[in-house]
Design a protein around this motif. Structure first.
Motif: not given
Length: 843
Positions: A756-770
């Motif tokens: 997903l190289t075209e993603l823009g704006g804001e991104l929040t990634i949850f559950n990175l303990e996984n």
């Protein structure tokens, strides 16, 4: 004629673009259709060039050419649909890993075998249908459309299987439409070649000259801004020269406002009679304007003509002006300014006016183009708006009657006059235009006809309101004309979001599909700004959430211009009498909960007049609880839609054969608040879909939403977007505000973000303990996401000791401006935090 040439040219452009697609061209070659594609493309491009040339000329009506162009437009529509359908199946092959439509370029034998297999299947199918006792019921509703392996809507799963590609039928359709266009090529090209070229339209925009002489004795409704402007003009300034633009659309009263400023006694006294008025119009030529300014200065001084202004030597002209002004304060009005190629050209014109030592000189520029006002201004422009209702109505009455009203007016006509005046949103020129109509017949019947039929819109007098606005439209480049005309499909006072209108234009082909060098949102924003700069849209709201609005009279202009292609059904008084069959775009605004039977009868007649199957746009606005039977009937019959706006409150809102809308690129669903709706599985089969807008509604998505291969923008609740399994297949997606990494569920690994190289704006990634290792973090490929501006990385409360290692693999692109790292639990930050990235905010 211009509209017909423009429409044909635009459609041929799109067909040539589709034929240039590598896979489409390879398919046509592999099917051995006997078509000389290179020759056909060359001839199409030749006609394309002739049409482009004709578009720039003032071609007069030619009935034969008009008829041929209409045939060409229909054939181009067909070709676009067929080639679009082929591309649909090529995309389906890419998703499924099959080769039903995708050409096997390197293996001619395999391609022939595949084609033969389809031919055998096609022949057997035809034979079986001949022996079937119920063959009529077994034939699809539209035999030209692909069938599918779908269960009925009554099935609980609402399953829609893969659409079946028929290679033989597709080959026949492609051959038929290409040959049809090719046959018309020579006829259209020959007629275009023998049409004598005339001067370019841009040079033929003749504007009436203006002068400083007052043509309207009283200035209505602008006392406050007039007095404030007069005070500013007559105040001694520290600047040697200031430039004050007066900007507004045609017919708003800019010249009248400037005339009253120019002739006021305070102005005369302040500038000691050193005043000059020059009408610029469409020809901004520095030498010509300098000559006129010099000539006016000489005449104001009652000097005998020395011929100084007749030279074309700019240096001599400018020196003469500087000498004549002789350090005196002066006022220069440049009225009706349409163009100026560059700031350098503008500065060259002003150069001799800045040489004196006197303070407080002023140049007033009137223009209908905000872009020009922004370029020339040194002080805040005066943006003239429509007159207030009461002042406008007083002016309207004077335009009809002068100073004496007839005895019957107060009893019989005043109420109708008020209704008519409200349509014009305070435009003085509209009052003059309609005033001339009304004064000719002082009867209720005549005035009601003007009110109901809007006869003033059809007036062609050079000094009417519509011709005044039309000339601004004529001045636009072709792509902006298309953008503007299709805005007529939206309701009056609609607030356009930049992404909404951009993807609408892309869906209709104004912005080229999938142009990776110039992304749709960038091109669309450029077009929007150009329309604002030319005065066709107004930009409002703040910088974080801007929106665009079109003035009502300009909306009327857009309707007039697009009337052969577009119709906006929004009036209770809608009549279908003169609807052309060429309509391809329909918008319906429901203003009431119920309509009377006469309105419904008009809608039924309307359906018989247009080619419903080939509609490109169908949009529904307004009340969702109104009777939508007419809209549903249109939706059932159409097959070529690119744009669909619809209301939906239950699965029954969607027709049974919704899956047939395979050309759809833009889908907006309005779902009532509080209604939870399961979307039909057919949506996941719309492989061309670029834009999907579900608003803030509560929806259950199809499980295979990740098949929306071409989806660029998905506007919905965050939790809907973040719960699409296998979202990594949607590689053109540009917005994903949340993503939840899940160990147990398939399709929610961090690696899904990789493509997903075209993603823009804001991104929040949850559950990175996984996520356990740096290598897993690298799979997100955050460093390739150059359009991201804000990134938040969140671990759960119970933390592993590998947080720091994972962080090393989550390095974002250096364009990132805000970064949040929450609960990662590691003893140190990532090595890239300070050295390779420049952040404005860290949290």
């Amino acid at each position: 004629m211009e509209a017909a040439i423009g429409a044909a040219s635009w459609l041929v452009d799109k067909v040539v673009t589709q034929l240039s697609d590598e896979l489409v061209a390879a398919y046509i070659a592999s099917t051995e259709l006997g078509l000389n594609m290179e020759q056909i493309k060359r001839d199409l491009m030749f006609m394309q060039g002739l049409l482009h040339h004709a578009r720039e000329r003032r071609d007069k009506s030619n009935p034969g050419l008009q008829g041929l162009l209409e045939e060409l437009r229909k054939k181009a529509d067909e070709a676009e649909d067929v080639l679009d359908e082929l591309q649909y199946f090529i995309i389906q092959d890419q998703i499924d890993g099959t080769h039903e439509a995708t050409p096997v370029v390197d293996d001619g034998i395999r391609g022939q075998v595949l084609h033969g297999r389809h031919a055998l299947r096609h022949t057997i199918g035809n034979c079986l249908s001949c022996f079937s006792s119920s063959s009529s019921s077994s034939v699809p509703e539209d035999a030209n459309y692909p069938h599918h392996t779908a269960k009925s809507r009554s099935d609980e799963s609402d399953y829609v299987g893969k659409l079946t590609f028929n290679r033989v039928d597709m080959s026949k359709k492609i051959k038929s439409v290409i040959e049809g266009i090719y046959d018309l090529c020579s006829h259209v090209s020959n007629l275009l070649k023998i049409t004598q070229p005339e001067e370019r339209r841009v040079l033929s925009l003749k504007r009436p000259p203006t002068s400083s002489t007052i043509t309207q004795n009283k200035l209505y409704g602008r006392e406050d801004i007039f007095n404030q402007t007069l005070d500013d003009m007559c105040t001694i300034r520290s600047e040697t020269l200031s430039v004050l633009p007066i900007v507004g659309p045609g017919g708003i009263g800019k010249t009248t406002f400037a005339q009253h400023l120019y002739n006021h006694k305070r102005t005369e006294a302040h500038f000691s009679g050193n005043k000059t008025w020059v009408c610029v119009s469409t020809n901004f030529d520095v030498v010509r304007l300098t000559q006129e300014i010099l000539m006016c200065i000489c005449q104001n001084r009652n000097e005998e003509s020395s011929g100084a202004h007749e030279t074309s030597n700019l240096d001599q002209l400018q020196k003469s002006i500087a000498e004549k002004l002789d350090s005196k304060r002066f006022l220069l009005v440049l009225d009706d300014m349409w163009r100026c190629s560059s700031e350098g050209e503008w500065e060259s014109l002003l150069a001799p006016l800045k040489t004196g030592e006197a303070k407080g000189s002023m140049v007033i520029v009137t223009t209908r183009f905000p872009s020009i006002a922004q370029m020339v201004k040194t002080t805040k422009p005066i943006e003239l708006q429509g007159l207030e209702d009461d002042e406008f109505f007083t002016f309207f009455e004077e335009c009809i009657f002068g100073q004496e009203k007839p005895a019957c007016y107060e009893d019989e006509l005043i109420d109708i006059a008020r209704k008519i005046s409200k349509k014009f949103k305070g435009f003085p020129l509209a009052a003059k235009t309609v005033g001339r109509l009304l004064k000719n017949n002082l009867s209720q019947e005549s005035w009601m006809e003007v009110h109901e039929r809007n006869e003033w819109k059809n007036q062609q007098d050079g000094d009417g309101i519509m011709p005044a606005l039309q000339i601004s439209y004529d001045y636009l480049p072709f792509h902006l004309k298309k953008c503007f005309s299709y805005c007529s499909l939206y309701p009056e006072d609609y607030r356009f979001g930049n992404l909404e209108i951009t993807y609408f234009w892309e869906a209709l082909g104004i912005i080229a599909y999938g142009d990776q060098n110039n992304k749709a949102d960038h091109v669309g924003l450029k077009y929007l700004n150009e329309l604002v700069g030319n005065g066709f849209l107004m930009k409002e709201g703040d910088d974080s959430r801007p929106y665009y609005v079109m003035h009502d009279l300009l909306h009327d202009l857009a309707r007039n211009i697009s009337s052969q292609e577009c119709i906006d059904i929004s009036s209770y008084n809608f009549r279908s009498d003169s609807i052309p069959q060429s309509i391809r775009h329909v918008s319906i605004t429901l203003q009431y909960d119920e309509y009377d039977q006469s309105f419904e009868r008009e809608l039924e007649k309307f359906k018989t007049k247009i080619d419903i199957v080939n509609l490109r746009t169908l949009m529904l606005f307004g009340k969702g609880n109104a009777n939508m039977t007419f809209f549903k009937d249109l939706l059932k019959e159409t097959r070529s839609l690119r744009v669909l706006f619809m209301h939906a409150n239950s699965p029954e809102s969607f027709p049974h054969d919704f899956f047939k809308l395979i050309h759809l690129r833009y889908l907006k669903l309005k779902i009532p608040y509080g209604v939870e709706l399961s979307l039909p599985n057919a949506i996941s089969r719309f492989h061309h879909l670029n834009f999907l807008d579900l608003g803030n509604s509560i929806c259950i998505l199809p499980k295979d939403m990740n098949r929306l291969f071409n989806l660029h923008l998905f506007l919905a609740r965050k939790e809907l977007c973040s719960n699409i399994p296998g979202i990594g297949k949607m590689k053109y997606l540009q917005r994903l505000e949340e993503y939840h990494v899940k160990k147990e569920d398939i399709g929610f690994d961090l690696s899904e973000l990789g493509d997903l190289t075209e993603l823009g704006g804001e991104l929040t990634i949850f559950n990175l303990e996984n996520v356990a290792t740096t290598e897993e973090g690298n799979q997100a490929k955050l460093q390739l996401k150059r359009n991201l501006r804000r990134l938040t990385l969140i671990w759960g409360a119970v933390q592993q000791t590998t947080g720091s290692d994972v962080l090393d693999g989550l390095q974002p692109h250096y364009n990132l401006r805000a970064l949040g790292i929450i609960n990662h639990g590691g003893p140190t930050g990532p090595g890239w935090l300070c050295s390779d990235i420049y952040l404005s905010i860290i949290y």
